[in-house]
Design an enzyme around this catalytic site. Sequence first.
Site, short mmCIF file in Angstrom:
data_model
loop_
_atom_site.label_atom_id
_atom_site.label_comp_id
_atom_site.label_asym_id
_atom_site.label_seq_id
_atom_site.Cartn_x
_atom_site.Cartn_y
_atom_site.Cartn_z
CB CYS A 80 -0.97 -0.04 1.17
SG CYS A 80 -2.36 1.12 0.99
CG HIS A 168 -3.78 -3.70 3.10
ND1 HIS A 168 -2.80 -3.22 3.93
CD2 HIS A 168 -4.40 -2.61 2.56
CE1 HIS A 168 -2.83 -1.89 3.92
NE2 HIS A 168 -3.79 -1.50 3.09
CD GLU A 170 -1.47 -6.16 5.45
OE1 GLU A 170 -1.64 -4.96 5.74
OE2 GLU A 170 -1.09 -6.54 4.31
N GLY A 222 -1.95 -14.49 36.94
CA GLY A 222 -2.79 -15.67 36.79
C GLY A 222 -3.13 -15.95 35.35
#
Length: 507
Positions: A80, A168, A170, A222
């Site tokens: 991009c 894109h 990804e 935790g």
Amino acid sequence: MIAEKILILDFGSQTTQLIARRVRELNTYCEIVPYNKFPVGDTNIKGVILSGSPFSVYDQAAFKTDLSLFRGQLPVLGICYGAQFIAQQSGGKVQPANSREYGRAKFSVCQSNNPLLKGIQEKSQVWMSHGDTITDIPANFSIIASTHDVEIAAYAVQGEQTWGVQFHPEVFHTTDGSKLLDNFLNICGCKKDWSAASFIETTVAELKAQLGDDKVVLGLSGGVDSSVAAVLLNKAIGKNLTCIFVDHGLLRKNEFETVLDDYAHLGLNVIGVNVKDRFYAKLAGVTDPEQKRKIIGKEFIEVFDEEAHKIQDVKWLAQGTIYPDCIESLSITGTVIKSHHNVGGLPEKMNLKLCEPLRLLFKDEVRKVGNELGMMSHLIKRQPFPGPGLAVRILGDITAEKVRILQEADDIFIKGLREWNLYDQVWQAGVILLPVQSVGVMGDERTYENAVALRAVTSTDAMTADWAHLPYEFLGKMSNEIINKVKGVNRVVYDISSKPPATIEWE
């Protein structure tokens, strides 16, 4: 020491971290650095990816980098803005598109023999998200793919291993995006041997070198992040690690006791510290969520520091900070989304040095590391819980009574998810106590009590999330149980907001 890596130059895109995730899913280690911080002299870099950006390349404030530091020497992929920046810097033209190109588009391959496009299906789907477009490329550039609206959807530079794509790869919506990135890794000659096992081996060695014989205190929450960090550190430095679990009065119901029991099998040296009154006093009257987070972060550090002084010669504070914590706390553009308690509340002068062995990992990667370490399943699968605890799920000021109400409602909701076998289908769930009261009727009497919101989302990395489509029957049962069993609540609602535009937590 990591033998090879892909370097991602971050120009401020919201999906930069997704590029990293996709590369790591292909068993290749990668690092994200600011656009102007290319590490000259790092011989482990196998290739460079330039991310997208919120800017236009011709903006006065646009981020720019010196391409000569790596172009022609390493394989380069611009995504991009990255593709537009390479084209413009080479003499091409980038101009505003007639209309913002956002969403799905069909991919038309012009050069099927180009190594970047090997195995990419003709007419496969790609995801566009840009307001500018490349309208002209230099003579030594060639168009290798187009879409219906974008002629130069992808290009290659002749005589060098440089490519640019205006979509894109990804994001999930680009169907062959992972294949394209895999092709780039092949071009880079990556061995693709990075895994949870290799991360453990490398990290343990690095921790030994970093910490030596120094003593370390680690803040246990935790949750999976701090638990995995503790086991990694224990593997590296053993008896020199002391874990501190702080009860700030904002944990889930009975969590302080159950978490201490959970750690018994790990062989960790754990100290439990009950300082809930101290936190309540500091938070009294505070309603601003950022201020809550910073107060809690600061108090955590001070408690650790005080406990550390009870142990001789402690020099390090370890935390389970992971990559999304850092991304949300401060983006490359300087925009704070929300401060994470691990990174947003640190004082300028710490009495302890900071150690964060999981800082570059995503949540699912942390869980894989935990599995590889042989940790108990219920610890690894535990849903994320905010570091500031219920403080950011109580909208408005904090009181002991509000904490009680929220703990009771939350306990019913979480137990219900487990009983209905829904817990593992949800990324994160909890209850929010709203700063409103509403009229109700109980036993023919008028009530004017609190409303709570149930929140449950599905996600893979917490960077994006969708509201969980839980069964109506389950939601109805949870509403009835909370209203009937939790004194002070007479109304339950369900949050159906996705991220973005909302965040997972309300504060």
